[in-house]
Enzyme design. Structure first.
Site, PDB file in Angstrom:
ATOM      1  N   PHE A   1     -23.716  53.835   5.725  1.00 39.59           N
ATOM      2  CA  PHE A   1     -24.696  54.924   5.640  1.00 39.59           C
ATOM      3  C   PHE A   1     -23.955  56.185   5.243  1.00 39.59           C
ATOM      4  CE2 PHE A   1     -27.307  58.489   6.788  1.00 39.59           C
ATOM      5  CZ  PHE A   1     -28.546  58.106   6.294  1.00 39.59           C
TER       6      PHE A   1
ATOM      7  N   ASP B   1     -15.568  58.782   5.086  1.00 37.54           N
ATOM      8  CA  ASP B   1     -16.772  59.521   5.455  1.00 37.54           C
ATOM      9  C   ASP B   1     -16.755  59.665   6.974  1.00 37.54           C
ATOM     10  OD1 ASP B   1     -19.226  60.506   6.141  1.00 37.54           O
ATOM     11  OD2 ASP B   1     -20.379  59.192   4.822  1.00 37.54           O
TER      12      ASP B   1
ATOM     13  N   LYS C   1     -21.953  67.392  10.233  1.00 38.08           N
ATOM     14  CA  LYS C   1     -22.494  67.347  11.597  1.00 38.08           C
ATOM     15  C   LYS C   1     -21.842  68.327  12.583  1.00 38.08           C
ATOM     16  CE  LYS C   1     -24.250  62.603  11.248  1.00 38.08           C
ATOM     17  NZ  LYS C   1     -25.683  62.733  11.023  1.00 38.08           N
TER      18      LYS C   1
HETATM   19  N1  PLP Z   1     -22.415  60.146   6.297  1.00 38.40           N
HETATM   20  C1  PLP Z   1     -22.523  59.591   7.506  1.00 38.40           C
HETATM   21  C2  PLP Z   1     -21.440  58.678   7.999  1.00 38.40           C
HETATM   22  C3  PLP Z   1     -23.621  59.867   8.317  1.00 38.40           C
HETATM   23  O1  PLP Z   1     -23.724  59.290   9.515  1.00 38.40           O
HETATM   24  C4  PLP Z   1     -24.610  60.737   7.824  1.00 38.40           C
HETATM   25  C5  PLP Z   1     -25.812  61.037   8.630  1.00 38.40           C
HETATM   26  O2  PLP Z   1     -26.142  60.397   9.582  1.00 38.40           O
HETATM   27  C6  PLP Z   1     -24.462  61.295   6.550  1.00 38.40           C
HETATM   28  C7  PLP Z   1     -23.343  60.983   5.820  1.00 38.40           C
HETATM   29  C8  PLP Z   1     -25.505  62.202   5.974  1.00 38.40           C
HETATM   30  O3  PLP Z   1     -25.520  63.433   6.609  1.00 38.40           O
HETATM   31  P1  PLP Z   1     -26.781  64.406   6.478  1.00 38.40           P
HETATM   32  O4  PLP Z   1     -27.901  63.768   7.216  1.00 38.40           O
HETATM   33  O5  PLP Z   1     -26.315  65.688   7.094  1.00 38.40           O
HETATM   34  O6  PLP Z   1     -27.067  64.544   5.016  1.00 38.40           O
END
Ligand code: PLP
Length: 398
Positions: A141, A226, A255
């Site tokens: 994700f 990520d 986050k």
């Molecule tokens: N990358 C990871 C690992 C995430 O868990 C998330 C969101 O849950 C994102 C990217 C995307 O972040 P955002 O919701 O702030 O766009």
């Protein structure tokens, strides 16, 4: 004061239907506790998917935000502001990278990493533009933009959004063999979460990231970690990559960087990589705004000074050992690291989450059968005990 029912009715009346939230309204919150309009108190065991690691309304972060609001809040990047440099410096120090690119949401930071890897691939590796390939993992994700969902393995994230972006390949999370086979001369990057969060708190086999880093290096492929969800002490290390002593070529962060107050995200890498961007090649009106920077600076200082790494490790170990004592034949596994914990069942987890809510514990299921526990890192042992009493009651009885 409007009732929970009236608030939800209005929200549903005008809101697009892309979420199905638990029927609780947060009207006030402090630390790990939230209060609904009727005055009911709940313990927040999700903390906005790790974005509220500092707890709700951390006093130092709120104070920093208020102070900055009185000065200047938005400049766009057409002009300089006097906080962005401090933000860069602190984040560079934490990540041990010498270049930072600020954005707002996690997805924007992932997009930035994709664009950077492709541009680096063309300019540095010599891949013809349009042929760049990026390898991602099944179950990943990384966000919701069209490019990002193009590398998702989840049908629901992609269906109806075509044409999707070409140039992505998927391998099984944890398979070194598949990673090696997927790499071609056109491969510019391998993107992975050190622990898959939305995928169900999946911890890869030990040594996977370290081996992946070595393979990437051998093949001149960038390793993109990520760490939007796993970063900033959540797993008991400042970044989860550190569990494998890996320094990825690019960190994607978000986050908790915003201290639970404001969307702040960034990519951290070295100049040899992030340096491919030149004026006009990428940007964001809000990215690097002084209000977000002031908040992120304070959020990072608090994490460091209050030793969030140790807090997450200590509380996570305790919480996980308590969860392992639960007696329910449908529990398959308690897994995770630090305070990113998955309680996996062999059947749907939603009924447990509904029952937990009735007891005052807010948690959410992910991937249908897993309850994700990711409370604010500031949670105390007593607060974990308070939650555990209710978790025991619900999980051992259903
Ligand atoms: N990358 C990871 C690992 C995430 O868990 C998330 C969101 O849950 C994102 C990217 C995307 O972040 P955002 O919701 O702030 O766009």
């Amino acid at each position: 004061m409007k009732s929970t029912k009236a608030i939800i009715e209005k929200t549903k009346k005008f809101g697009a239907n892309n979420y199905d939230p638990t029927e609780v309204v947060f009207s006030e919150a402090e630390g790990v506790w939230v209060t609904d309009p009727e005055g009911n108190k709940y313990i927040d065991m999700l903390s906005a998917y790790s974005a509220v690691s500092h707890g709700h309304k951390h006093p130092r972060i709120i104070e920093a935000a208020k102070k900055q609001m009185e000065k200047v809040t938005l400049t766009s990047r057409a002009f300089h502001n006097d906080v962005l440099g401090d933000f860069y410096e602190l984040l560079a120090e934490l990540t041990d990278k010498n270049m930072i690119l600020p954005m707002n949401t996690g997805a924007e930071a992932v997009e930035t990493a994709i664009k950077c890897a492709r541009k680096w691939g063309m300019e540095v590796k010599g891949v013809e533009d349009g042929n760049q390939e990026i390898i991602a993992c099944n179950g990943n994700f990384h966000g919701r933009t069209t490019a990002i969902v193009s590398m998702s393995s989840e049908e629901a994230y992609k269906k109806g959004y075509g044409p999707l972006n070409p140039g992505f390949k998927l391998i099984d999370y944890g398979s070194i063999d598949q990673l090696e086979k997927a790499i071609t001369p056109n491969t510019v990057a391998f993107i992975m979460e050190p622990i898959q969060g939305e995928g169900g708190i999946i911890v890869p086999p030990e040594g996977f990231m370290k081996k992946a880093a070595a393979i990437c290096k051998e093949n001149q492929v960038l390793l993109i970690a990520d760490e939007v969800q796993t970063g900033f002490a959540r797993t008991g290390k400042m970044f989860a990559s550190m569990w494998e002593e890996v320094s990825p070529d690019m960190y994607v962060l978000g986050k908790a960087l915003g201290g639970g107050v404001f969307p702040v995200s960034a990519v951290a890498a070295d100049k040899s990589i992030l340096g491919v961007f030149t004026p006009g090649s990428h940007g964001s009106t809000f990215g690097g705004n002084p209000l977000g920077c002031a908040i992120a600076v304070e959020a990072m200082k608090v994490m460091k000074e209050d030793n969030y790494v140790e807090m997450a490790q200590e509380k996570g170990t305790y919480f996980m050992s308590e969860l392992r004592k639960l007696k329910n034949p449908h529990i398959v596994e308690v897994r995770g690291k630090g305070l990113l914990i998955g309680l996996a069942f062999d059947h749907p987890a939603a009924p447990y989450c509904d029952a937990l809510k009735e007891e005052g514990v807010l948690a959410h299921e992910t991937h249908e059968t897993v309850i994700r526990f990711a409370p604010p890192i500031v949670i105390t042992k007593e607060e974990i005990d308070w939650a555990m009493e209710r978790i025991k009651k619900v999980i051992n009885q259903i």
